[in-house]
Design a protein around this motif. Sequence first.
Motif, PDB file in Angstrom:
ATOM      1  N   HIS A  77      19.414   6.579   5.015  1.00 33.00           N
ATOM      2  CA  HIS A  77      19.191   6.532   3.410  1.00 33.00           C
ATOM      3  C   HIS A  77      18.345   5.788   2.945  1.00 33.00           C
ATOM      4  O   HIS A  77      17.966   4.609   3.456  1.00 33.00           O
ATOM      5  N   ILE A  78      17.573   6.224   1.816  1.00 35.80           N
ATOM      6  CA  ILE A  78      16.506   5.520   1.264  1.00 35.80           C
ATOM      7  C   ILE A  78      16.772   3.994   0.796  1.00 35.80           C
ATOM      8  O   ILE A  78      15.809   3.217   1.135  1.00 35.80           O
ATOM      9  N   GLU A  79      17.867   3.698   0.536  1.00 33.42           N
ATOM     10  CA  GLU A  79      18.395   2.346   0.287  1.00 33.42           C
ATOM     11  C   GLU A  79      18.386   1.666   1.292  1.00 33.42           C
ATOM     12  O   GLU A  79      17.895   0.329   1.428  1.00 33.42           O
ATOM     13  N   THR A  97       1.120  -1.198   0.134  1.00 35.01           N
ATOM     14  CA  THR A  97       0.027   0.015   0.084  1.00 35.01           C
ATOM     15  C   THR A  97       0.959   1.279   0.232  1.00 35.01           C
ATOM     16  O   THR A  97       1.867   1.196   0.438  1.00 35.01           O
ATOM     17  N   GLY A  98       0.424   2.224  -0.603  1.00 39.36           N
ATOM     18  CA  GLY A  98       1.430   3.440  -0.950  1.00 39.36           C
ATOM     19  C   GLY A  98       2.564   2.994  -1.709  1.00 39.36           C
ATOM     20  O   GLY A  98       3.779   3.850  -1.414  1.00 39.36           O
ATOM     21  N   GLY A  99       2.408   2.403  -2.569  1.00 32.70           N
ATOM     22  CA  GLY A  99       3.370   1.958  -3.450  1.00 32.70           C
ATOM     23  C   GLY A  99       3.939   2.920  -4.348  1.00 32.70           C
ATOM     24  O   GLY A  99       5.337   2.781  -4.722  1.00 32.70           O
ATOM     25  N   SER A 100       3.233   3.744  -4.729  1.00 32.86           N
ATOM     26  CA  SER A 100       3.600   4.936  -5.720  1.00 32.86           C
ATOM     27  C   SER A 100       4.390   6.193  -5.062  1.00 32.86           C
ATOM     28  O   SER A 100       5.109   6.877  -5.723  1.00 32.86           O
ATOM     29  N   GLY A 101       4.809   6.073  -3.803  1.00 30.02           N
ATOM     30  CA  GLY A 101       5.133   7.091  -2.954  1.00 30.02           C
ATOM     31  C   GLY A 101       6.788   6.874  -2.827  1.00 30.02           C
ATOM     32  O   GLY A 101       7.174   5.609  -3.545  1.00 30.02           O
ATOM     33  N   LEU A 102       7.641   7.559  -2.530  1.00 32.86           N
ATOM     34  CA  LEU A 102       8.990   7.743  -2.512  1.00 32.86           C
ATOM     35  C   LEU A 102       9.517   6.317  -1.982  1.00 32.86           C
ATOM     36  O   LEU A 102      10.119   5.572  -2.455  1.00 32.86           O
ATOM     37  N   ILE A 103       9.042   5.813  -0.761  1.00 33.93           N
ATOM     38  CA  ILE A 103       9.487   4.739  -0.210  1.00 33.93           C
ATOM     39  C   ILE A 103       8.813   3.462  -0.693  1.00 33.93           C
ATOM     40  O   ILE A 103       9.698   2.596  -1.134  1.00 33.93           O
ATOM     41  N   ILE A 123      14.073  10.523   9.464  1.00 32.07           N
ATOM     42  CA  ILE A 123      14.422  11.547   8.120  1.00 32.07           C
ATOM     43  C   ILE A 123      14.783  10.767   7.053  1.00 32.07           C
ATOM     44  O   ILE A 123      15.967  10.166   7.168  1.00 32.07           O
ATOM     45  N   VAL A 124      14.136  10.543   5.943  1.00 33.61           N
ATOM     46  CA  VAL A 124      14.574   9.680   4.906  1.00 33.61           C
ATOM     47  C   VAL A 124      15.446  10.674   4.034  1.00 33.61           C
ATOM     48  O   VAL A 124      15.013  11.606   3.516  1.00 33.61           O
ATOM     49  N   LEU A 125      16.620  10.124   3.582  1.00 37.42           N
ATOM     50  CA  LEU A 125      17.463  10.970   2.696  1.00 37.42           C
ATOM     51  C   LEU A 125      17.278  10.289   1.400  1.00 37.42           C
ATOM     52  O   LEU A 125      17.764   9.125   1.103  1.00 37.42           O
ATOM     53  N   SER A 126      17.080  11.069   0.391  1.00 43.00           N
ATOM     54  CA  SER A 126      16.988  10.709  -1.144  1.00 43.00           C
ATOM     55  C   SER A 126      16.965  11.795  -1.899  1.00 43.00           C
ATOM     56  O   SER A 126      16.569  12.838  -1.576  1.00 43.00           O
ATOM     57  N   LYS A 127      17.500  11.615  -3.170  1.00 41.96           N
ATOM     58  CA  LYS A 127      17.187  13.029  -4.294  1.00 41.96           C
ATOM     59  C   LYS A 127      16.209  13.006  -4.696  1.00 41.96           C
ATOM     60  O   LYS A 127      16.007  14.161  -5.145  1.00 41.96           O
ATOM     61  N   GLY A 141       0.935  12.573   3.089  1.00 45.62           N
ATOM     62  CA  GLY A 141       2.180  13.309   3.506  1.00 45.62           C
ATOM     63  C   GLY A 141       2.124  14.332   4.787  1.00 45.62           C
ATOM     64  O   GLY A 141       1.151  15.376   4.684  1.00 45.62           O
ATOM     65  N   VAL A 142       2.764  14.309   5.702  1.00 47.72           N
ATOM     66  CA  VAL A 142       2.766  15.038   6.950  1.00 47.72           C
ATOM     67  C   VAL A 142       3.240  16.370   6.449  1.00 47.72           C
ATOM     68  O   VAL A 142       2.700  17.392   7.123  1.00 47.72           O
ATOM     69  N   ALA A 143       4.318  16.556   5.768  1.00 49.45           N
ATOM     70  CA  ALA A 143       4.837  17.854   5.537  1.00 49.45           C
ATOM     71  C   ALA A 143       4.277  18.566   4.061  1.00 49.45           C
ATOM     72  O   ALA A 143       4.911  19.420   3.662  1.00 49.45           O
TER      73      ALA A 143
END
Length: 297
Positions: free
Chosen positions: A198-200, A7-13, A166-170, A70-72
Motif C-alpha cells: 500500500h502506498i501509505e 528527487t522524483g518528488g512530483s511522482g506518485l511515491i 507493486i504499489v497500490l494506490s488510487k 516510468g518503466v510501464a
Amino acid sequence: MQNILITGGSGLIGNSITKLLVHKGKEVAWLSRNPDKQEQKSFYWDPEKDILDQESLYWADGIIHLAGAGVADKRWTDSRKKEILDSRVKSSLLLFQELQKIKDKPKAFISSSAVGYYGIDTGEKLVFEGDPPGKDFLASVVKEWETATEKIQDLKIRTVLLRIGIVLSKDGGALPEILKPPVAAPLGDGKQYMSWIHIEDLSRMFVHALENPGLSGIYNAVGPVPVTNRGLTKKAAHFKGKPFIGVGVPGFALKIILGEMAEMVIGGNRVSSEKMEGTGFRYLYSDLNQALKQIFK
C-alpha cells in the motif's frame, strides 16, 4: 534530520512521502528540472546535463532518491530502454559526484530500487535480498542502478536501497491500469505472484529507513503477503464494484499490445518482507482486503 531533499518528488511515491514528512514537521525540498513551476520548495538539477545546484546538498540533512523514467509508461523501444536505464544511473552518479565535493554531507541517503532485480518471473519461489539477479532487461537496469547508488556508501553516508514491489494506490501505479478495461480479468494465466504494498506503508517505510540509523543496505519494500495476479484482480474488481471474468487475457495478445514489456506483466515475483519486518517496521495494511477497502472507500 529536519531538511529532507527528494528527487522524483512530483511522482506518485514522492508526493506521498512529501506529505508524510511535512505532517511530521520536516522541511522538504525537491530536486527538479523546473523548480520555478513547483509549489514545493525546489532546487534545480538536470542529470542529462550533469547539473545540480550544490546549495541543495548543503541544505539537506537526508536525501530520498526516487528519480527514474516510468518503466510501464511507454512501449520499450531501444530509445525508451536507454532512457529507463540512463534516468536512474546518471541521476545516481550525479548525486555521488556532487556529494563528494562537499564537506558537511547529509546523514542518510535512501534510494528506491525495484524487485525487478530478481528477474521478470521467479515463479513460486520466495525470494530474499541475497538472491542473485535475473538476466532480463529490467534486472540488468536494477543491477546497474544499485551499483551506481551504492557508491554513496563510500562517502561514509548511511545508504539504504528499497526494492519496491507493486504499489497500490488510487492515484496511480498498477491498480488504475488493472481496472481500466470495462471488465477486469487476469493477465496471462493469472498465477504469477504480485508482491504488493500500500502506498501509505511504502511512504512510511522510506521515513522509517530515513529515521532509523540501524538501517543500511538493501531491503525489499513489499507487503508481507504476496498474492497471485488473479487474486489481486478479482479482489480489486470486487472493491471497485466492477465485473470480473476468470478468463485470462492471453499472453500472445499482451505481447501484441505491449511488445517486450508484456513479459513484465505475465511474469511475477513472490518477495519476502522478513528483513524489513526484522527492523521493527509495522504495516498498517498487511492484508489485501484491508488495503483495497481503504483505497476504494
